[in-house]
Design an enzyme around this catalytic site. Structure first.
Site, PDB file in Angstrom:
ATOM      1  N   LYS A 188       0.199  26.569  -6.343  1.00 29.84           N
ATOM      2  CA  LYS A 188      -0.664  27.172  -7.572  1.00 29.84           C
ATOM      3  C   LYS A 188       0.591  27.073  -8.394  1.00 29.84           C
ATOM      4  CE  LYS A 188      -4.682  29.109  -6.102  1.00 29.84           C
ATOM      5  NZ  LYS A 188      -5.754  29.992  -6.418  1.00 29.84           N
ATOM      6  N   LYS A 207      -7.976  19.944  -1.981  1.00 35.12           N
ATOM      7  CA  LYS A 207      -9.516  20.608  -1.815  1.00 35.12           C
ATOM      8  C   LYS A 207     -10.154  20.937  -3.109  1.00 35.12           C
ATOM      9  CE  LYS A 207      -8.388  25.441  -2.379  1.00 35.12           C
ATOM     10  NZ  LYS A 207      -9.081  26.702  -2.489  1.00 35.12           N
ATOM     11  N   LYS A 210     -11.806  25.845  -7.960  1.00 38.57           N
ATOM     12  CA  LYS A 210     -12.318  26.366  -9.275  1.00 38.57           C
ATOM     13  C   LYS A 210     -11.377  26.179 -10.435  1.00 38.57           C
ATOM     14  CE  LYS A 210     -13.545  30.397  -7.466  1.00 38.57           C
ATOM     15  NZ  LYS A 210     -12.503  31.028  -7.363  1.00 38.57           N
TER      16      LYS A 210
HETATM   17  P1  ATP Z   1      -9.062  28.845  -6.942  1.00 43.07           P
HETATM   18  O1  ATP Z   1      -9.065  27.359  -7.425  1.00 43.07           O
HETATM   19  O2  ATP Z   1      -9.451  29.708  -8.221  1.00 43.07           O
HETATM   20  O3  ATP Z   1      -7.943  29.299  -5.904  1.00 43.07           O
HETATM   21  P2  ATP Z   1     -11.227  28.421  -5.168  1.00 43.07           P
HETATM   22  O4  ATP Z   1     -12.131  27.401  -5.624  1.00 43.07           O
HETATM   23  O5  ATP Z   1     -10.182  28.139  -4.401  1.00 43.07           O
HETATM   24  O6  ATP Z   1     -10.537  29.022  -6.287  1.00 43.07           O
HETATM   25  P3  ATP Z   1     -11.572  31.423  -4.180  1.00 43.07           P
HETATM   26  O7  ATP Z   1     -11.976  32.334  -5.021  1.00 43.07           O
HETATM   27  O8  ATP Z   1     -10.055  31.099  -4.203  1.00 43.07           O
HETATM   28  O9  ATP Z   1     -11.935  29.800  -4.495  1.00 43.07           O
HETATM   29  O10 ATP Z   1     -12.112  31.455  -2.876  1.00 43.07           O
HETATM   30  C1  ATP Z   1     -13.419  31.884  -2.562  1.00 43.07           C
HETATM   31  C2  ATP Z   1     -13.816  31.470  -1.339  1.00 43.07           C
HETATM   32  O11 ATP Z   1     -14.171  30.044  -1.079  1.00 43.07           O
HETATM   33  C3  ATP Z   1     -12.421  31.605  -0.056  1.00 43.07           C
HETATM   34  O12 ATP Z   1     -13.118  31.947   1.063  1.00 43.07           O
HETATM   35  C4  ATP Z   1     -12.005  30.276  -0.070  1.00 43.07           C
HETATM   36  O13 ATP Z   1     -11.459  29.936   1.357  1.00 43.07           O
HETATM   37  C5  ATP Z   1     -13.334  29.357  -0.014  1.00 43.07           C
HETATM   38  N1  ATP Z   1     -12.962  28.165  -0.564  1.00 43.07           N
HETATM   39  C6  ATP Z   1     -12.359  27.655  -1.785  1.00 43.07           C
HETATM   40  N2  ATP Z   1     -12.398  26.433  -2.058  1.00 43.07           N
HETATM   41  C7  ATP Z   1     -13.042  25.753  -0.832  1.00 43.07           C
HETATM   42  C8  ATP Z   1     -13.048  24.618  -0.207  1.00 43.07           C
HETATM   43  N3  ATP Z   1     -12.817  23.438  -1.013  1.00 43.07           N
HETATM   44  N4  ATP Z   1     -13.716  24.340   0.916  1.00 43.07           N
HETATM   45  C9  ATP Z   1     -14.316  25.478   1.479  1.00 43.07           C
HETATM   46  N5  ATP Z   1     -14.111  26.685   1.206  1.00 43.07           N
HETATM   47  C10 ATP Z   1     -13.505  26.808  -0.060  1.00 43.07           C
HETATM   48  N1  LTN Z   2      -7.339  34.924  -1.744  1.00 46.31           N
HETATM   49  C1  LTN Z   2      -8.591  34.592  -1.615  1.00 46.31           C
HETATM   50  C2  LTN Z   2      -9.426  35.447  -2.407  1.00 46.31           C
HETATM   51  C3  LTN Z   2      -9.185  36.851  -1.717  1.00 46.31           C
HETATM   52  C4  LTN Z   2      -9.953  37.336  -0.367  1.00 46.31           C
HETATM   53  C5  LTN Z   2      -9.611  38.685  -0.488  1.00 46.31           C
HETATM   54  C6  LTN Z   2     -10.589  36.682   0.382  1.00 46.31           C
HETATM   55  C7  LTN Z   2      -8.852  38.026  -2.385  1.00 46.31           C
HETATM   56  N2  LTN Z   2      -9.037  38.994  -1.488  1.00 46.31           N
HETATM   57  C8  LTN Z   2     -10.052  39.248   0.657  1.00 46.31           C
HETATM   58  C9  LTN Z   2     -10.971  37.351   1.660  1.00 46.31           C
HETATM   59  C10 LTN Z   2     -10.638  38.672   1.684  1.00 46.31           C
HETATM   60  C11 LTN Z   2      -8.725  33.205  -2.244  1.00 46.31           C
HETATM   61  O1  LTN Z   2      -7.711  32.514  -2.949  1.00 46.31           O
HETATM   62  N3  LTN Z   2      -9.510  32.559  -1.840  1.00 46.31           N
END
Ligand code: ATP
Ligand code: LTN
Length: 326
Positions: free
Chosen positions: A111, A192, A195
């Site tokens: 990141k 992956k 968001k």
């Molecule tokens: P960011 O890009 O802001 O890191 P993110 O899309 O990775 O966001 P998070 O809010 O970090 O989403 O994650 C929320 C949940 O969704 C977490 O449990 C994460 O493991 C799951 N997740 C995120 N992206 C994926 C993906 N591409 N496939 C499966 N699970 C995902």
């Molecule tokens: N780091 C995680 C989001 C996250 C999370 C948590 C997930 C913050 N605190 C506690 C499980 C339990 C992410 O980026 N998806």
């Protein structure tokens, strides 16, 4: 009853990866666990985000969670910054974890890449996540595959704290789905779906309408050998589509592959399956968004319930470390 806790960042529109990798599991777990689901706004501050946008997205993320099937009568949905014990416990855990451990985390490197001033919070991010989990004595943490390493760190920190200061924290386990745990970007299947990465055609939002879903699936990158086969190494784009159809229809990607000879047929059925999967989510989201007052009330109730649990754990940890009670 065993406890589950998980978190999602209000860092952008929720997408299929979030839904299949996390939220769908959360909705199942709420019925057989004491479940806490946290909108981690403090984590969202680790990257550039406009304050107005953050505020709006935090409320909209709550609408998305309820739209994905979380029932606030059954589980606790709350905002991280509403419970002051999260940053308080983070400090105690930052004095338990080591620089070496945090240096081994890969997410902050991914990141932080390309940024000239990486925030210190991005480096200590996994400790805040450990605090989120340990405050609630969570037994299970349903997450996507990308969070495996953070969960391992949480366990190590909990075990070390317990050994050093006496039994204080429950050591949690990750619950990672077998299909849908790593949904890839439709345009860049080597990374992956995310968001916070700008990939308008590669990301299917949970709230995309049927025409948008159809367009993105139609344009999804595959390959030119023309053979339908589940092989994530050699055929990442096609394998991602198979995995998505498998996750949407509760099957295995290897089995789904045997039904198809042509990429076009697979894309057509995948579009139909995704549209059906997301239809009720979109409908509920529209309803929930029309009443922001009700969403605020859900979050206020959630914060009160979360605070009760978190305050007790924090007090236990602070006392164990030798902080004088106020
Ligand atoms: P960011 O890009 O802001 O890191 P993110 O899309 O990775 O966001 P998070 O809010 O970090 O989403 O994650 C929320 C949940 O969704 C977490 O449990 C994460 O493991 C799951 N997740 C995120 N992206 C994926 C993906 N591409 N496939 C499966 N699970 C995902
Ligand atoms: N780091 C995680 C989001 C996250 C999370 C948590 C997930 C913050 N605190 C506690 C499980 C339990 C992410 O980026 N998806």
């Amino acid at each position: 009853m065993t406890r589950v806790l998980s978190g999602v960042q209000p860092s952008g529109d929720l997408h299929l990866g979030n839904y299949l990798g996390a939220l769908r599991q959360w909705a199942v777990h709420q019925h057989d666990h004491d479940a806490f689901y946290c909108i981690v706004d403090l984590h969202a501050l680790t990257l550039e985000i406009d304050p107005k946008v953050l505020r709006a997205r935090t409320l909209d993320t709550a609408a998305n969670l309820l739209a994905a099937g979380l029932d606030p009568e059954v589980c606790t949905v709350f905002v991280q910054s509403h419970v002051p014990e999260h940053p308080r416990l983070t400090w105690l855990l930052e004095c338990t974890a080591t620089m070496g451990e945090l240096n081994r985390m890969t997410q902050f490197k991914d990141k932080g890449r390309g940024q000239d001033a990486v925030r210190a919070g991005l480096f200590t991010y996994p400790v805040l996540m450990a605090a989120d989990i340990l405050l609630y004595d969570a037994d299970r943490v349903p997450v996507g595959d990308d969070q495996r390493q953070h969960l391992e760190l949480t366990r190590e920190v909990a075990v070390r704290f317990n050994n050093r200061y006496g039994p204080t924290f429950t050591v949690p386990e990750a619950a990672i789905p077998t299909v849908g745990a790593r949904v890839m970007d439709l345009q860049h299947p080597e990374r992956k779906m995310s968001k916070s990465v700008d990939s308008p055609l590669g990301t299917v939002a949970m709230l995309d309408d049927p025409a948008e879903v159809a367009r993105k699936v139609r344009k999804a990158v595959t390959d030119t050998d023309g053979e339908v086969r589940y092989d994530p190494e050699a055929k990442p784009g096609l394998s991602n589509l198979l995995e998505l159809l498998a996750a949407a229809t509760d099957r295995r990607p290897e089995d789904v592959a045997t039904d198809y000879e042509r990429y076009g047929d697979l894309k057509r059925d995948l579009t139909d399956a995704l549209v059906e999967l997301l239809r009720p989510v979109r409908a509920r989201h529209a309803e929930l968004s029309s009443d922001p007052g009700a969403l605020h009330a859900v979050l206020a109730r959630g914060a009160a319930r979360a605070h009760e649990v978190a305050a007790a754990t924090y007090a236990r940890a602070a006392a164990a470390m030798g902080l004088l009670p106020a």
